[in-house]
Design an enzyme around this catalytic site. Sequence first.
Site, mmCIF file in Angstrom:
data_model
loop_
_atom_site.group_PDB
_atom_site.id
_atom_site.type_symbol
_atom_site.label_atom_id
_atom_site.label_comp_id
_atom_site.label_asym_id
_atom_site.label_seq_id
_atom_site.Cartn_x
_atom_site.Cartn_y
_atom_site.Cartn_z
ATOM 1 N N PRO A 130 0.793 -1.245 0.000
ATOM 2 C CA PRO A 130 0.000 0.000 0.000
ATOM 3 C C PRO A 130 0.824 1.293 0.000
ATOM 4 O O PRO A 130 0.776 2.075 0.947
ATOM 5 C CB PRO A 130 -0.819 -0.136 1.291
ATOM 6 C CG PRO A 130 0.075 -0.911 2.207
ATOM 7 C CD PRO A 130 0.801 -1.893 1.322
ATOM 8 N N CYS A 131 1.521 1.535 -1.092
ATOM 9 C CA CYS A 131 2.272 2.785 -1.193
ATOM 10 C C CYS A 131 1.334 3.993 -1.251
ATOM 11 O O CYS A 131 1.754 5.125 -0.986
ATOM 12 C CB CYS A 131 3.188 2.766 -2.414
ATOM 13 S SG CYS A 131 2.375 2.445 -3.989
#
Length: 284
Positions: A250-251
């Site tokens: 989850p950047c």
Amino acid sequence: MPPPNTIASEIDTYDRISDAITFIRQHHLEQPNLSTIAQHVNLSDYHFQRLFTQWAGISPKRFLQYLTLDYAKSRIDQSQNLLALTAESGLSSPGRLHDLFITLEAMSPGEYRAGGAGLNIRYGIHETPFGYCLIALTPRGICNIHFLPSADEQASQKQLQTDWPQAKIIRDQTATGNVCDQVFAASPSSPLALHLKGTNFQIQVWQALLRIPQGELTTYQTLATAMGKPTAARAIGNAVGRNPIAYLIPCHRVIRRTGELGGYRWGCDRKAAMLGWEASQIKE
């Protein structure tokens, strides 16, 4: 010129670091040590190490290693053998070349040269809550999730072939469809296996991203501090931007410390939509 151990103005700092980077680039095949580079910019070893690391986010040694690795990668197909490539790269032994690839590329020189030869990669293009995405799998796990502007099969194959030039690319909507359902489920089940291809540093950053809970946000600086690398926010930001597995790693949960969303590889509008969607799932 300022005295050797003086840390001067920001302009002076930039000039010194720029000069050092140019020197390292020009002489990387000679593998200059810390003292040689520090002397070139008229600083003590200690002050140069601290100044360079603070400004660039990585040490002079690691910067030199990246240049050496890039050179070795550019020459690996032309060199007769690893011994010749070692000498060309300015390294003292094939063992050092091997260690360099393992440390920075997470694979051996031979594995890098193979480019995925003998590997079957199954891929599919699917509709998701955030637009079309490409999902690709190896026997070890998910190797790519990329959002796409359209369901363009040719562009998707080209992307995979660039990342894995010698692998066999196979369209398999059924296998990737099952994975897609799990990735974008409102209540995800058990963790999915990942096949990550990147430097050890990049993989450390991606592992840190996996520890950010759904519905929560962090900043690049906070992420750097949590990793024990408080001066490496810039380098960590670069690694975040190279994330090959969208959404699942989850950047999109990393924002600027000002509260702004910041950039996103697959578009800021998509990033905002993801964060809003995740927030709504938490509230429900």
